[in-house]
Design a protein around this motif. Structure first.
Motif, short mmCIF file in Angstrom:
data_model
loop_
_atom_site.label_atom_id
_atom_site.label_comp_id
_atom_site.label_asym_id
_atom_site.label_seq_id
_atom_site.Cartn_x
_atom_site.Cartn_y
_atom_site.Cartn_z
N TRP A 1 67.75 58.95 27.97
CA TRP A 1 69.08 58.36 27.89
C TRP A 1 69.98 59.11 28.86
CZ3 TRP A 1 65.93 59.00 23.74
CH2 TRP A 1 65.66 57.86 22.97
N GLU B 1 71.18 48.78 29.18
CA GLU B 1 72.22 49.43 28.39
C GLU B 1 71.65 49.78 27.03
OE1 GLU B 1 76.19 47.92 28.31
OE2 GLU B 1 75.94 46.99 30.29
N THR B 2 72.05 50.91 26.48
CA THR B 2 71.51 51.36 25.21
C THR B 2 72.35 50.89 24.03
OG1 THR B 2 70.65 53.25 23.98
CG2 THR B 2 72.69 53.60 25.18
N THR B 3 71.69 50.72 22.90
CA THR B 3 72.38 50.43 21.65
C THR B 3 72.32 51.65 20.73
OG1 THR B 3 70.36 49.50 20.68
CG2 THR B 3 71.89 47.96 21.75
N PHE B 4 71.65 52.71 21.20
CA PHE B 4 71.53 53.95 20.43
C PHE B 4 72.76 54.81 20.61
CE2 PHE B 4 67.09 52.81 21.18
CZ PHE B 4 66.57 52.92 19.91
N GLN B 5 73.11 55.57 19.60
CA GLN B 5 74.18 56.56 19.68
C GLN B 5 73.52 57.90 19.97
OE1 GLN B 5 77.52 55.88 19.36
NE2 GLN B 5 76.87 53.74 19.32
N THR B 6 73.41 58.24 21.24
CA THR B 6 72.75 59.47 21.64
C THR B 6 73.42 60.02 22.88
OG1 THR B 6 70.59 60.50 21.99
CG2 THR B 6 70.95 58.35 23.04
N THR B 7 72.92 61.13 23.40
CA THR B 7 73.57 61.80 24.52
C THR B 7 72.70 61.79 25.77
OG1 THR B 7 72.71 63.95 23.80
CG2 THR B 7 74.90 63.32 23.03
N LYS C 1 78.05 60.99 26.14
CA LYS C 1 77.52 59.80 25.49
C LYS C 1 76.62 59.03 26.46
CE LYS C 1 78.73 55.46 23.37
NZ LYS C 1 79.76 54.44 23.21
N GLU D 1 69.42 53.32 28.91
CA GLU D 1 68.06 53.79 28.60
C GLU D 1 67.24 53.61 29.87
OE1 GLU D 1 66.28 51.65 25.33
OE2 GLU D 1 68.18 51.61 24.27
N TYR E 1 63.28 53.85 31.06
CA TYR E 1 62.00 53.88 30.37
C TYR E 1 60.91 53.24 31.20
CZ TYR E 1 63.19 49.03 29.41
OH TYR E 1 63.53 47.70 29.56
#
Length: 52
Positions: free
Chosen positions: A3, A23-29, A36, A40, A42
């Motif tokens: 991320w 674009e990510t839907t995860f709440q990560t760093t 933030k 993603e 991958y």
């Protein structure tokens, strides 16, 4: 998968072989700076399985 924030998209893409980006839907760093994450990066791994 890694991320990244908007600042580090290029650095992340350069660190992977043939990456995919969304674009990510995860709440990560971000892997590089801990801001933030927005994207993603991958790989898609394909398998050769027979459906017969």
């Amino acid at each position: 998968m890694i991320w990244v924030c908007q600042t580090h998209v290029k650095k992340g893409v350069e660190s992977l072989r043939v990456p995919h980006v969304r674009e990510t839907t995860f709440q990560t760093t971000c892997l590089f700076c801990k801001q933030k994450a927005v994207y993603e990066l991958y790989y898609i791994t394909y398998t050769n399985k027979s459906l017969a």
